[in-house]
Motif scaffolding. Structure first.
Motif, PDB file in Angstrom:
ATOM      1  N   LYS A 140       7.314  43.093  35.005  1.00 14.86           N
ATOM      2  CA  LYS A 140       6.027  43.752  34.818  1.00 14.86           C
ATOM      3  C   LYS A 140       6.177  45.248  35.081  1.00 14.86           C
ATOM      4  O   LYS A 140       6.607  45.641  36.170  1.00 14.86           O
ATOM      5  CB  LYS A 140       4.992  43.175  35.781  1.00 14.86           C
ATOM      6  N   ILE A 141       5.842  46.045  34.089  1.00 13.34           N
ATOM      7  CA  ILE A 141       5.987  47.495  34.232  1.00 13.34           C
ATOM      8  C   ILE A 141       4.659  48.187  33.903  1.00 13.34           C
ATOM      9  O   ILE A 141       4.082  47.990  32.836  1.00 13.34           O
ATOM     10  CB  ILE A 141       7.124  48.045  33.351  1.00 13.34           C
ATOM     11  N   ASN A 187       8.184  46.221  25.884  1.00 14.21           N
ATOM     12  CA  ASN A 187       7.396  45.179  25.237  1.00 14.21           C
ATOM     13  C   ASN A 187       8.245  44.364  24.274  1.00 14.21           C
ATOM     14  O   ASN A 187       8.165  43.129  24.234  1.00 14.21           O
ATOM     15  CB  ASN A 187       6.225  45.826  24.501  1.00 14.21           C
ATOM     16  N   SER A 188       9.091  45.050  23.507  1.00 20.24           N
ATOM     17  CA  SER A 188       9.914  44.361  22.514  1.00 20.24           C
ATOM     18  C   SER A 188      11.068  43.593  23.147  1.00 20.24           C
ATOM     19  O   SER A 188      11.683  42.746  22.500  1.00 20.24           O
ATOM     20  CB  SER A 188      10.450  45.359  21.474  1.00 20.24           C
ATOM     21  N   ASN A 189      11.349  43.876  24.432  1.00 20.95           N
ATOM     22  CA  ASN A 189      12.422  43.173  25.139  1.00 20.95           C
ATOM     23  C   ASN A 189      11.886  42.133  26.124  1.00 20.95           C
ATOM     24  O   ASN A 189      12.585  41.730  27.060  1.00 20.95           O
ATOM     25  CB  ASN A 189      13.321  44.171  25.869  1.00 20.95           C
ATOM     26  N   GLY A 190      10.642  41.720  25.916  1.00 20.23           N
ATOM     27  CA  GLY A 190      10.115  40.607  26.686  1.00 20.23           C
ATOM     28  C   GLY A 190       9.461  40.972  28.001  1.00 20.23           C
ATOM     29  O   GLY A 190       9.094  40.083  28.780  1.00 20.23           O
ATOM     30  N   ARG A 231      -0.038  48.365  15.595  1.00 15.23           N
ATOM     31  CA  ARG A 231       1.245  47.891  15.072  1.00 15.23           C
ATOM     32  C   ARG A 231       2.165  47.357  16.164  1.00 15.23           C
ATOM     33  O   ARG A 231       3.117  46.644  15.884  1.00 15.23           O
ATOM     34  CB  ARG A 231       1.939  48.994  14.264  1.00 15.23           C
ATOM     35  N   GLU A 232       1.875  47.708  17.420  1.00 15.79           N
ATOM     36  CA  GLU A 232       2.708  47.225  18.520  1.00 15.79           C
ATOM     37  C   GLU A 232       2.012  46.164  19.367  1.00 15.79           C
ATOM     38  O   GLU A 232       2.622  45.586  20.262  1.00 15.79           O
ATOM     39  CB  GLU A 232       3.116  48.402  19.434  1.00 15.79           C
ATOM     40  N   ARG A 233       0.735  45.914  19.095  1.00  9.88           N
ATOM     41  CA  ARG A 233      -0.047  44.984  19.917  1.00  9.88           C
ATOM     42  C   ARG A 233       0.042  45.352  21.399  1.00  9.88           C
ATOM     43  O   ARG A 233       0.258  44.501  22.259  1.00  9.88           O
ATOM     44  CB  ARG A 233       0.412  43.543  19.689  1.00  9.88           C
TER      45      ARG A 233
END
Length: 269
Positions: free
Chosen positions: A5-6, A34-37, A86-88
């Motif tokens: 969590k960041i 975000n894209s790395n979970g 586009r990134e949600r």
């Protein structure tokens, strides 16, 4: 970064404000996590030059309604949210009519810094923490970008020192090139001391320049990222004398692996 969590706290963020080194990295870094979970939350001020209709900001009633005391004045806290489609990615905006309604970010039409920038920075720091407390969301890392957010490390380590939600959170500060000339209000140090923060821990703010603000920020952070090629020499010297992890500058094209490794091996170790 899977599952970590960041909390990202920034002065500026694209697409809500024009692109510069702060606003761009404040977008790219959470996008990478975000894209790395990873799980992320992003906070920024709701400046009056952000188009609420275009970006579909709306108030979150359950998070709004609190008053924050700034230099012995009660200032209402309003929380708004929007999504970067586009990134949600959801963004939380710290708002207050007195501090953020004006149609500019840091300075007036003549380029003069707003005289209440110091109070705006205090309000932003407190507003972020109080909202995260309401969300009951414990970040592993709190990553700070930009000088308007630079009081957050100080407030977390001093004013909110006994807040259990942040007991294990690590604070990372990204340091950018000099973002403003001149000084904030001379009595800034007294406004911070009003909150019970010892003046000896903020003595640099007797002269509240950009460099001194960032010196206080890095002093109260757990790790530092040099986020620009050109960083003022005395600020860079100050950082080099600290015994804490420092990530040297890496370009936008190479930052993803470098930042992820720094988070995992230096910050969270």
């Amino acid at each position: 970064m899977n599952g970590k969590k960041i909390l990202f706290v920034s002065s500026e963020l694209v697409p809500y404000l024009p692109e510069n080194e702060v606003s761009l990295m404040s977008y790219e870094t959470p996008r990478m996590v975000n894209s790395n979970g990873g799980q992320i939350r992003i906070f920024m001020p709701r400046y009056g030059n952000i188009n609420e209709r275009r970006h579909q900001l709306h108030e979150v009633i359950r998070l709004s309604g609190m008053n924050l005391v700034i230099n012995d004045m009660d200032m209402p806290l309003i929380i708004k949210v929007a999504s970067i489609p586009r990134e949600r990615i959801q963004v939380y905006f710290i708002d207050n009519d007195e501090y953020f309604k004006r149609k500019a970010t840091f300075s007036d039409a003549d380029g003069n810094l707003f005289p209440d920038n110091d109070q705006r920075a205090i309000f932003f720091a407190k507003g972020v923490v109080e909202t995260v407390k309401k969300l009951n969301w414990t970040p592993d890392i709190i990553h700070v970008h930009g000088w308007m957010a630079s009081l957050l490390p100080l407030y977390l380590k001093k004013y909110y020192a006994d807040e259990p939600l942040f007991d294990t959170s690590k604070i990372v500060i990204s340091v950018y090139g000099k973002s403003f000339e001149g000084e904030l209000e001379k009595d800034m140090i007294k406004k911070i001391a009003f909150d019970g923060i010892p003046e000896e821990s903020i003595s640099a703010l007797e002269t509240p320049t950009y460099n001194n603000l960032l010196k206080v920020a890095v002093d109260h952070s757990d790790a530092v990222i040099l986020a620009a090629e050109e960083i003022p020499a005395d600020l860079k010297d100050h950082i080099s004398n600290l015994e804490k992890p420092v990530l040297p500058y890496v370009s936008l094209q190479e930052f993803e692996e470098a930042y992820a490794n720094f988070y995992n091996t230096e910050v969270l170790k």
